[in-house]
Design an enzyme around this catalytic site. Structure first.
Site, PDB file in Angstrom:
ATOM      1  N   ARG A 657       0.836  -1.198   0.000  1.00 19.15           N
ATOM      2  CA  ARG A 657       0.000   0.000   0.000  1.00 19.15           C
ATOM      3  C   ARG A 657       0.872   1.250   0.000  1.00 19.15           C
ATOM      4  O   ARG A 657       1.856   1.337   0.733  1.00 19.15           O
ATOM      5  CB  ARG A 657      -0.896   0.021   1.233  1.00 19.15           C
ATOM      6  N   LYS A 662       2.687  11.173  -3.238  1.00 16.59           N
ATOM      7  CA  LYS A 662       3.675  12.163  -3.662  1.00 16.59           C
ATOM      8  C   LYS A 662       5.079  11.824  -3.148  1.00 16.59           C
ATOM      9  O   LYS A 662       6.046  11.790  -3.916  1.00 16.59           O
ATOM     10  CB  LYS A 662       3.245  13.535  -3.134  1.00 16.59           C
ATOM     11  N   GLN A 667      10.562   9.331  -3.721  1.00 18.24           N
ATOM     12  CA  GLN A 667      11.545   8.343  -3.278  1.00 18.24           C
ATOM     13  C   GLN A 667      11.937   7.427  -4.426  1.00 18.24           C
ATOM     14  O   GLN A 667      13.107   7.136  -4.641  1.00 18.24           O
ATOM     15  CB  GLN A 667      10.936   7.472  -2.171  1.00 18.24           C
ATOM     16  N   GLY A 730       8.437  -1.096   2.562  1.00 18.24           N
ATOM     17  CA  GLY A 730       9.368   0.038   2.474  1.00 18.24           C
ATOM     18  C   GLY A 730       9.792   0.303   1.044  1.00 18.24           C
ATOM     19  O   GLY A 730       9.941  -0.633   0.253  1.00 18.24           O
ATOM     20  N   GLU A 733      14.656   1.847  -1.119  1.00 21.95           N
ATOM     21  CA  GLU A 733      15.798   1.331  -1.868  1.00 21.95           C
ATOM     22  C   GLU A 733      15.447   0.608  -3.159  1.00 21.95           C
ATOM     23  O   GLU A 733      16.262   0.534  -4.073  1.00 21.95           O
ATOM     24  CB  GLU A 733      16.612   0.393  -0.966  1.00 21.95           C
TER      25      GLU A 733
END
Ligand SMILES: Cc1cc2nc3c(=O)[nH]c(=O)nc-3n(C[C@H](O)[C@H](O)[C@H](O)COP(=O)(O)OP(=O)(O)OC[C@H]3O[C@@H](n4cnc5c(N)ncnc54)[C@H](O)[C@@H]3O)c2cc1C
Ligand code: SF4
Lengths: 766, 338
Positions: A657, A662, A667, A730, A733
């Protein structure tokens, strides 16, 4: 950089989660009000500058500080001959995660030994920055030099199998991959290299340190304030509660601010020695000489397949380096464990230890460089087979994790590729290399898979609800510009049924409840897990208060039967039957109600760590969790000069999710930009003769400039991961992974040339 | 940085007098190179003579059709000037291919001429460098030398002159006007910078007490262009650059000017290539032959040997575009896209 707008599924309007809300720290930053580590005013502030060793390994035989001391304004020159005593850095141990921040084992200024070119050997403290720097330039050091191991390429033969670490097992095996490779009808066996990289956060590392008796306050741009606080307390032999580290803003970190590097320690040491508030702002060169970067690598990827394209053998091996005095082994072959359903798999990661500044985490450690080799090799195999590279991936898409049969918590690569291929116009690609042109430009299209395993840390969180309906969330986490405070406010707002604007998030201060490290793409999910529990607990307390009153419509209701909305608690079965928080709290005579998750006491904290490790191990046993995605790129290559320009990008990501459309897009774009740098231009030049970094600045270390970055389109699948808090994974990366592979593949498509050594500079295409 | 005295010169006479009388003094233009070098203790002047108030900021048309540019004209101003854009597109493009907008706003013509090499060992006080410390050795020769020279090098130094502007000026046969307490003299740009030989620390033929006051550029009628090849799209020094002007009459080269950047310690006027080209058909083949002739004496090192081929290809590509009129169409990453 130009970017296009991004479509996302629009959530119901009243919810904050999912909306593309502006970052709460934006106005302070754009108006210059935000106070970074080097901007805290102290009336008696002194400045410190470092003197760096100019040999890779040796012993200091003489150090002449007279000229430096004579500079007007210089207060003190600290060397190993006069510096206060420091305890050596604690060894790393999984039982105490704070030991992860020990960047090196060198006891700075407490030893005459030199372990890398650039190691600080003296600190000059002065009334002004200029005087400190002038003094530092005048310190004369002589050394007895020892032979040093500094040439990575030459050390390949000396590599040793990598031990297992928290970042992954050193090796893995299924079947006999070498034997399968030898008999495979179609195969590739390839060697790749990647150079060292540096993070280059826009804010160079800075520390401001102040002692008050045996209490230490440190302002630092940090990715791990709680762990660093503990480290500092240990080094200076004072109780942890005597150290306070604040980090209200961090001007980028990418892993480079996740450990205690010499600047931090030496600023605190200088402050102790001089009795002054001391500030050290590393020059860009200082960052290169004292903060580790990404390890270089030598990799082998060998793939064997049947004529049908099904993989029979997958081998990925790596050699990376650490410093002899610290550093991390990297899980270079991490993606190879999970991406392809090969019958036989062999993974072997190897390490060499060198007399160089230890490496450290840098955005997607291991995986960023490992996916370059793996995804370029898959593309080469597709070429050998004459199969479309997406199709080859789909034929080898596993149902369960190929090495161990574990279930994927979430796996949507098929969907990502299908959506991406359509959006990017993959069908227009003509497979023959060199077959697409735009004027004289050679045009190429390439794809690669992005993959990053997800982890979680422990996080202590408190949530306070006031009678006026405002909420304060407190957690000592770190905000590096990725939107951490904003997304936690969104989550709390929805959980407690209050407007986003009613929530304030306090972070970046070690006096707050102990937060997680900002690393491993874990911060948001780690805090969210605790925040959700804290909100649940808080609602329970408020409901209990309400139920005490005879005429509350909530009387007799269980927590499961009520929902938080419109600034209060309401019955699910009878909408409208409920009470505002204001009504409940004021009737109970309570100005506020607070709930806490996690304990700050020594024993409680230890229990927390043990619980964390248990969950971590348990989770690892049951699930393979990861963020993933499909990277699509188009490049143009000048046929005369070999110049490569990335002209178009699409990343389709499965990151569970999306909390804030934005900040998530920013990221993900940022990772792609960094990946473009890795693919085309970034390289830290470590002189193989003496181990000295020869391009310690942004003039010579080529990160992408705006003109190098094309429009980047980002799509999310936006499907919650059932095993993660709120279903979020997350995203810090994943988007750098696969980028260099996609570019290398597109360059091959444009030119017919395979470049297996990063960066793909024009000389390799002439 | 070593402490220094600061003097602001109100006029040229004071400037040249001050530099002649103060020991170890340096002129300060935009400061974008000098101040960086002072921060690294590579330049350590005792006195800095600020010349930015001198009235040397005019760009004027000369009677013979040329242009005279004051030494303190900022790079951004020069690049944008109508006379330069229309008559000397290669010069405007070269300037815009250099540095960044912020730096070009500060950088002056005089400072650009006199900027020093970007050799990393020159910048690093811990390395051996004959240019910085004569006789100390050259760490670049056995070290990283991707950005280094392939023409006119010596065993003592393989550094390049990093300017883009100067490459265009070399192609244009510009003249440098210098002034000192001894009076005024003119130096052809071709004689302004030196090759390293055994004295790489001597980079120009300017005396330490001489002030650059202007450059003069003669008229140019041939179409011209500047092409810079580098490691990223903008904000990087040239690996190789080509400044070229080409006039083709009836399919034959009737006028040609060619200069190379990123290949030598001075902006490299490609006389050899020019003489091969003049009077030959303007074909890809002639361009290639001319380029090969120019690069024939080039010496590559492990990191920069590719420049020999790259320089040839860039010469051919630039001449091709000038001859078929396709330059400036924006489809290639050239100097106009800084
Ligand atoms: C990050 C970066 C990137 C760059 N990229 C490029 C690039 O891509 N291409 C390029 O061409 N350049 C590039 N440059 C260099 C830039 O063009 C030069 O720094 C600039 O032109 C110098 O001009 P200045 O006026 O600032 O010189 P200053 O720094 O003021 O002076 C330089 C030298 O010239 C002397 N001097 C100045 N004016 C006179 C005068 N009138 N008479 C006698 N001596 C004088 C000074 O004493 C000093 O020794 C870059 C610079 C930086 C910092
Ligand atoms: S090439 Fe020239 S400038 Fe570079 S180290 Fe050698 S002598 Fe110094």
């Amino acid at each position: 950089m130009s970017t296009t707008t991004t479509e996302t599924k629009s959530p119901p309007r009243e919810r904050a989660v999912g909306r593309g809300i502006d970052r709460v720290d934006g106005p302070e930053k754009t108006t210059g009000k935000a106070r970074f580590a080097a901007e805290f005013p102290y009336p008696d502030l002194a400045y410190a500058a470092l003197v760096h060793a100019t040999v890779a390994r040796g012993r200091i035989t003489g150090i002449d500080v007279k000229a430096a001391e004579a500079v007007t304004g210089v207060l003190s020159v600290l060397t190993h001959l006069n510096a206060p005593v420091l305890k050596p850095a604690p060894a790393r141990s999984m039982l105490d995660l704070s030991t992860m921040v020990s960047a090196t084992s060198v006891n700075y200024l407490n030893t005459d030994e030199v372990h890398w070119d650039g190691q600080p050997v003296a600190v000059v403290v002065a009334e002004s920055l200029e005087a400190a720097q002038r003094g530092a330039g005048l310190v004369e050091v002589t050394y007895q030099e020892f032979p040093a191991v500094v040439d990575f390429a030459a050390e390949e033969a000396n590599a040793k199998p990598q031990p297992n670490s928290m970042l992954g097992a050193g090796s893995a095996k299924k079947g006999d991959a070498e034997a399968a490779l030898a008999v495979a009808p179609v195969s590739v066996d390839l060697r790749f290299t990647t150079p060292p990289h540096n993070h280059n956060a826009i804010e160079p590392h800075a520390t401001t340190a102040v002692w008050d008796g045996d209490r230490l306050t440190v302002h630092e741009g940090s990715q791990a304030i709680s762990w660093m606080r503990k480290h500092l307390a240990y080094r200076f032999g004072i109780p942890e509660r005597n150290v306070r580290m604040t980090s209200p803003y961090v001007g980028g970190g990418f892993g480079g601010k996740g450990s205690v590097w010499p600047g931090t320690i030496l600023t605190a040491l200088a402050a102790r020695a001089t009795g002054r508030a001391v500030r050290m702002m590393l020059t860009r060169e200082g960052v290169y000489r004292t903060v580790g970067g990404r390890t270089p690598s030598i990799q082998r990827v060998a793939l064997g397949a049947g004529q049908d394209g099904r993989l029979t053998a997958l081998i990925q091996t790596s050699v990376t380096r650490t410093g002899k005095v610290g550093g991390n082994s990297e899980s270079v072959a991490e993606a190879a464990r999970h991406l392809y359903d090969a019958e036989n798999i062999l993974i072997q990661q190897n390490l060499v230890e060198m007399d160089l500044l230890p490496n450290t985490f840098m955005r997607a450690p291991g995986v960023a460089i490992g996916t370059f080799a793996l995804e370029a090799a898959i593309d080469e195999l597709a070429g050998e087979l004459g199969v479309d590279p997406i199709e080859l991936r789909m034929r080898n898409e596993p149902a369960r994790s190929p090495l161990d049969g574990k279930r994927f918590a979430h796996r949507m690569l098929r969907e990502a590729y299908a959506l991406g291929a359509e959006r990017f116009g993959w069908a227009e690609r003509t497979p023959e290399p060199g077959s697409m042109r735009d004027g004289r430009w050679l045009v190429g299209m390439g794809v690669a898979t992005a993959y990053h395993s997800s982890v979680q840390f422990t996080a202590n969180v408190t949530v306070r609800l006031s009678a006026d309906g405002t909420v304060v969330v407190r957690c000592g986490f770190q905000e590096m510009g990725m939107g951490g405070a904003t997304v936690q406010a969104q989550i709390a707002a929805d959980e407690l049924g209050v407007p986003f604007e009613a929530v304030r998030v306090e972070y970046g201060d070690s006096d707050l409840p102990t937060g997680p490290m900002a690393g491993g793409s874990a911060q948001t999910a780690s805090i969210a897990a605790s925040l959700l529990s804290a909100c649940e607990k808080l609602k329970g307390s408020v409901l209990a208060l309400a139920r005490r009153s005879g005429d509350s419509p909530l009387r007799g209701q269980r927590l499961a039967a009520v929902e938080a909305r419109d600034g209060g608690l309401y019955r699910r079965d009878r909408p409208g039957a409920g009470e505002s928080y204001e009504a409940i709290l004021s009737r109970a005579g309570r100005p506020s109600v607070e709930a806490a998750i996690g304990s700050e006491s020594g024993l409680g904290a230890l229990a927390g760590q043990v619980r964390f490790m248990a969950k971590f191990i348990n989770d690892q046993r049951r699930w393979v969790k990861a963020a993933s995605g499909a990277q699509f790129c188009e490049v143009r290559v000048d046929p005369d000069t070999g110049e490569v320009r990335v002209s178009r990008w699409l990343g389709v990501f499965d990151v569970g999710r999306v909390i804030n459309a934005k900040t998530a897009a920013s990221q993900l774009r940022g990772g792609i930009v960094m990946g473009i740098g890795m693919a085309l231009s970034e390289e830290t030049l470590v002189d193989p003769r003496n181990g000295r970094v020869m391009n310690p600045g942004l003039g010579d270390y080529h990160i992408p400039v705006h003109a190098d970055v094309p429009p980047i389109d980002i799509l999310y699948l936006d499907e919650p991961d059932p095993t993660m808090p709120l279903g979020l994974i997350g995203i810090g990366e994943v988007s750098i992974t696969g980028v260099a592979g996609a570019i290398a593949n597109a360059v091959h498509h444009a030119t017919g040339k395979r470049v297996r050594d990063l960066p793909i500079t024009l000389d390799k295409l002439l | 940085m070593k402490p220094f005295a600061y003097v602001s010169a109100p006029d040229v006479a004071t400037a040249v007098r001050t530099i002649a009388t103060e020991p170890n003094a340096k002129f300060l233009g935009g400061g974008t190179n000098l101040v960086d070098l002072m921060r690294e203790d590579i330049e350590q002047p005792d006195t800095v003579v600020d010349i930015t108030r001198l009235p040397l900021t005019e760009i004027e048309e000369l009677p013979g059709g040329g242009v005279r540019v004051g030494a303190l004209v900022r790079n951004s101003h020069l690049a944008a000037h109508r006379l330069i854009r229309t008559r000397y597109p290669l010069l405007s493009q070269a300037l815009l291919a250099g540095a960044s907008a912020q730096l070009r706003n500060m950088a002056t013509v005089g400072g650009n001429l006199l900027q020093r090499t970007r050799c990393p060992y020159f910048y690093d006080g811990a390395s051996a460098c004959n240019k910085r410390v004569p006789g100390s050795g050259c760490d670049a020769i056995g070290g990283f030398n991707r950005n280094h020279a392939i023409l006119g090098t010596s065993d003592d130094c393989i550094a390049t002159h990093p300017s883009d502007m100067c490459v265009a000026l070399a192609a244009l046969d510009a003249t440098v006007e210098v002034e000192s307490v001894r009076g005024l003299r003119r130096v052809p740009l071709a004689d302004f910078h030196r090759l390293p030989g055994g004295t790489p620390h001597l980079e120009t033929t300017l005396e330490p007490d001489e002030l650059v006051t202007a450059i003069e550029v003669p008229e140019l009628t041939a179409p011209s262009s500047y092409r810079k090849v580098r490691d990223r799209a903008s904000y990087a020094f040239a690996l190789v650059s080509v400044a070229a002007a080409l006039e083709v009459t009836d399919g034959v080269v009737s006028d040609v000017r060619l200069a190379l950047g990123g290949v030598a310690a001075k902006p490299w006027r490609a006389r050899q290539a020019e003489s091969v080209l003049l009077g030959t058909p303007a074909t890809e083949e002639s361009f290639r032959r001319a380029a090969e002739a120019e690069l024939e004496p080039a010496v590559g090192r492990p990191d920069n040997a590719f420049k020999i081929e790259l320089a040839q290809r860039t010469i051919v590509a630039t001449l091709r575009r000038l001859s078929d009129g396709s330059f400036g169409d924006g489809s290639f990453g050239d100097g106009s896209r800084a």
